[in-house]
Design an enzyme around this catalytic site. Structure first.
Site, mmCIF file in Angstrom:
data_model
loop_
_atom_site.group_PDB
_atom_site.id
_atom_site.type_symbol
_atom_site.label_atom_id
_atom_site.label_comp_id
_atom_site.label_asym_id
_atom_site.label_seq_id
_atom_site.Cartn_x
_atom_site.Cartn_y
_atom_site.Cartn_z
ATOM 1 N N LYS A 56 36.698 44.144 34.596
ATOM 2 C CA LYS A 56 36.531 45.356 35.014
ATOM 3 C C LYS A 56 36.670 46.756 34.018
ATOM 4 C CE LYS A 56 41.479 45.756 36.215
ATOM 5 N NZ LYS A 56 41.900 46.779 35.397
ATOM 6 N N THR A 57 37.308 46.303 33.139
ATOM 7 C CA THR A 57 37.499 47.431 32.129
ATOM 8 C C THR A 57 36.122 47.552 31.429
ATOM 9 O OG1 THR A 57 39.685 46.954 31.691
ATOM 10 C CG2 THR A 57 38.638 48.251 30.048
ATOM 11 N N ASP A 105 40.864 53.187 38.038
ATOM 12 C CA ASP A 105 41.064 51.926 37.971
ATOM 13 C C ASP A 105 42.286 51.380 38.560
ATOM 14 O OD1 ASP A 105 41.073 49.292 36.511
ATOM 15 O OD2 ASP A 105 42.059 50.110 34.745
ATOM 16 N N GLU A 106 42.411 50.128 38.905
ATOM 17 C CA GLU A 106 43.442 49.484 39.821
ATOM 18 C C GLU A 106 43.695 50.377 41.144
ATOM 19 O OE1 GLU A 106 44.519 46.958 38.793
ATOM 20 O OE2 GLU A 106 44.688 46.796 36.396
ATOM 21 N N GLN A 119 45.677 41.688 43.967
ATOM 22 C CA GLN A 119 46.284 42.214 43.056
ATOM 23 C C GLN A 119 47.366 43.288 43.203
ATOM 24 O OE1 GLN A 119 44.880 40.920 38.811
ATOM 25 N NE2 GLN A 119 42.841 41.217 39.970
ATOM 26 N N ARG A 158 47.161 35.113 34.988
ATOM 27 C CA ARG A 158 47.425 35.411 33.754
ATOM 28 C C ARG A 158 46.955 34.382 32.629
ATOM 29 N NH1 ARG A 158 46.246 39.791 34.565
ATOM 30 N NH2 ARG A 158 45.627 38.668 36.590
#
Length: 728
Positions: free
Chosen positions: A32-33, A216-217, A247, A600
């Site tokens: 996503k980044t 973002d997020e 998330q 993770r």
């Protein structure tokens, strides 16, 4: 653009979409980044957008730095015109620019978490309220939630006495912030939204400027942040948001994953794109994660896939007790490091901070280094807070919190009576304590405030006031590092903090480290320095180059990745946490938290639980977390001592050579076990006496019984161990 060739089809579609509003639901590890940064570069290079008209918002300084570094490579110096930062940093920038329309000055200070707690403790003391009955952290949580919901003290309900206490503390808390020319974290959002709501011309100015707003997020936004985004995009309505409701793990601080649904409702013409290819984890890790999260409702189904292969099975270790749990994890890491793996490849995650204690002890026994995320932050250490408070006081003389901290540091004989007199005189003259101090410092015995003090008290306050006057004048023509050195010299801080011991030397090293950081802000100045250190998060403290295993909570793990992840404490009451058992929304968040922890892991995932745990000197048997039951058995490699089998003595510290077995995926499952107990039954426990069965579940080969006991309240028990007698 050459870079577009490196995107997969879903990423390419998101980067090049012509939609005015776009919702990108990005699974963990899906890049996503990369999509966000490529989107910005695409807007500039392909559509002709001016970086000056682009706003990109994220949640951590670390993420903002990563995005800026990537964009510098793509756009060169053009990135400087771009507004890119965290929600709080962007809001602080806006508030300083528009301070003329606000009830505080542009040089406001930002109270960090420690400062906020100290203000609440001070208010409780002034109101003569017992801080053991009304915990400062609990009251601060009420205040924070109210601000995130855009509620001032007058809008908070007070239906109970506890709510009334919280409301009264909130009122005084706000008065102290205003008189100190200070804001807390939540104020940065609250006042930004109010600024736009109450000043249409300012709202229009920023709305006109930001032709493109990227977020973002997005799943972690709260109500204030959602409102803020609508204001910032009010003219061009061009919103590009990236998130994943699976998330969303910050409900306790106001984050609402339902903002994803609100976005689609508020912008019915918006498009939605799923990023499902995972570049981080093996397929077995993804399959386990997906099996867990699929149990949640009100979500967008995704099909996460990896091209890295299946990878090893998920290890599930069943330890005898919590000491053996910690010993197993540390021993396993030691063995792997001995075979050549680097310490930084490992992370141990847990639900609550308290769980780190036994792990730390196990690392110390094994003589292995480790890094603890979320422990006392560098900026929270006593000596660092001291110097920051001196600098804040020079920057903003109204800062009563900083003044109270350092007026007698190093000790200069300013006692409690003198401080009471100082505040009394200030209030009687409608001044702040700092204004009285500055008058005494400039005029000494000619000041009209000299008389009410004893000659000794007035002299001591005058001396400190003179220091403050001189520092303020010095700061006008000298750099931040020069001011830093001047303060250290004037107060003799090294002699005070470094007592010749190893601890004293360490404290002075921390001061020198802060001095080094101050030099990085030599050109940018004190305002940016104080703002940035106030907004540092736990995740920002994780070193880029890590050479030791990392211990951290599941909440702090968001956005990180490790080759080998251990998730410990997979027992009912810990994960999921006992507070979530009666609330479906809380339970769904616990499941999302576990999902975040699982994803993770890049290569190896080890889940660990303990058959019994110490509880205030007693040992209680535990039940395997219901979340383990969600993972298909063919993905699991079980190890250790299973529940109901041979147990070792509690508090044992063996070096484990675990037996292991792996269930074959082709074996047929046994007939499901029928519960013996049912809700509504009256039962008797040998220790806790009579109780009422609230819920029963079959987990593995045993039955979990939740009982409300008359003597100790709610308990969740393993039926095979508890041996409950059915009364009716």
């Amino acid at each position: 653009m050459e870079a577009l060739k490196n995107l997969n089809p879903q990423q390419h579609e998101a980067v090049t979409s012509s939609a005015r509003q776009l919702l990108v639901l990005a699974g963990p590890g899906s890049g996503k980044t990369r999509v966000l940064t490529q989107r910005i570069a695409y807007l500039v290079n392909e559509t002709g957008a001016n970086p000056h008209n682009i706003l990109a918002v994220t949640f951590t300084n670390k993420a903002a730095r990563e995005m800026r570094t990537r964009l510098e490579r793509m756009l060169g110096k053009g990135v400087n015109a771009l507004w890119l930062g965290t929600f709080h940093a962007i809001c602080a920038r806006i508030l300083r620019s528009e301070a003329a329309a606000l009830p505080f000055d542009a040089n406001f200070v930002i109270m960090d978490a420690d400062d906020q707690q100290s203000i609440i403790k001070r208010v409780l003391k002034e109101l003569n309220i017992d801080d053991k009955l009304y915990r400062p952290a609990s009251i601060h949580n009420v205040i924070s939630n109210a601000k995130n919901a855009m509620q001032g003290p007058g809008q908070v309900k007070s239906r109970t006495y506890r709510e009334e206490i919280s409301k009264r503390v909130y009122e005084q808390y706000e008065k102290i912030l205003r008189s100190s020319n200070a804001l807390d974290f939540d104020d940065l959002l609250l006042w930004s939204v109010r600024l736009f709501e109450e000043n249409p011309q300012i709202r229009e100015k920023y709305g006109q400027r930001f032709e493109h707003v990227l977020v973002d997020e997005f799943q972690d936004t709260n109500q204030a942040q959602y409102d803020l985004l609508k204001h910032l995009s009010c003219v061009h309505h061009c919103l590009f948001v990236v998130g994943d409701e699976d998330q969303s793990i910050y409900r306790w601080r106001g984050a609402d994953y339902r903002n994803v649904l609100r976005f689609q409702s508020d912008y019915p013409k918006s498009e939605k794109i799923l990023l499902e290819r995972n570049y981080r984890s093996t397929q077995n890790v993804l399959d386990a994660a997906q099996a867990v999260i699929n149990q949640n409702k009100s979500r967008t189904p995704k099909n996460l896939y990896s091209k890295r292969g299946d990878g090893p099975l998920i290890s599930l270790y069943d330890a005898v007790d919590d000491h053996a749990e910690a010993a197993y994890v540390v021993d396993d890491i030691a063995d792997r490091m001995a075979s050549g793996q680097q310490g930084g490849e490992f992370a141990i995650m847990y639900r609550t901070n308290a769980q780190s204690r036994l792990l730390e002890e196990a690392f110390l026994r094994a003589n292995l280094p480790y890094r603890l995320v979320g422990a006392q932050r560098f900026y929270g250490r006593r000596e660092v807070k001291d110097i920051i408070s001196f600098l804040r006081l020079v920057h903003n003389s109204y800062d009563s919190v900083s003044l109270a901290r350092v007026i007698n540091v190093p000790p200069r004989g300013v006692g409690s009576k003198t401080l009471v007199d100082l505040n009394t005189i200030a209030q009687a003259n409608d001044l702040t304590a700092s204004e009285v101090l500055l008058s005494l410092g400039e005029q000494r015995d000619q000041s009209r405030y000299w008389e009410p003090f004893s000659s000794r008290g007035a002299s001591m306050l005058s001396d400190f006031g003179a220091l403050l006057v001189n520092w303020r004048k010095f700061s006008q023509n000298n750099s931040l590092p020069e001011l830093f050195d001047r303060i250290l010299k004037d107060i003799g801080y090294q002699a005070y903090i470094d007592d010749g011991s190893e601890m004293g030397a360490g404290r002075w090293e921390n001061v020198l480290e802060l001095r080094r950081i101050a030099y990085e802000y030599e050109e940018r100045g004190m305002t940016e320095f104080l703002e940035n250190i106030a907004l540092v998060s736990d995740q920002d403290t994780v070193p880029e180059e890590n050479d030791a295993p990392t211990l951290l909570t599941l909440h702090a793990a968001k956005g990180l990745e490790f080759s080998h992840v251990y998730i410990v404490g997979l027992d009912e009451g810990l994960l999921p946490h006992s507070r979530s058992l009666e609330d479906p929304e809380e339970m769904a968040e616990e499941r999302r938290l576990f999902y975040v922890g699982i994803t993770r892991a890049k290569n190896h995932l080890t889940l660990v639980r303990a058959g019994q745990r110490s509880n205030y000197g007693r040992f209680e048997y535990t039940m395997e977390s219901r979340f383990i039951d969600d993972i298909p058995e063919e993905l699991i490699k079980r190890e250790g001592v299973r529940l109901g089998v041979q147990r070792l003595t509690p508090l044992s510290h063996p070096r484990w050579e675990p037996s292991s077995y792996e269930k074959s995926p082709v074996k047929s499952k046994p007939e499901p076990k029928q519960p013996r107990y049912s809700a509504g039954m009256r039962v008797i426990h040998a220790t806790w006496g009579s109780g009422l069965v609230v819920e029963t579940r079959i987990l593995g080969n045993d039955e979990t019984v939740t009982v409300m006991f008359e003597s100790v309240g709610l308990k969740r028990l393993a039926a095979s161990v508890a041996r409950l007698e059915i009364v009716s």
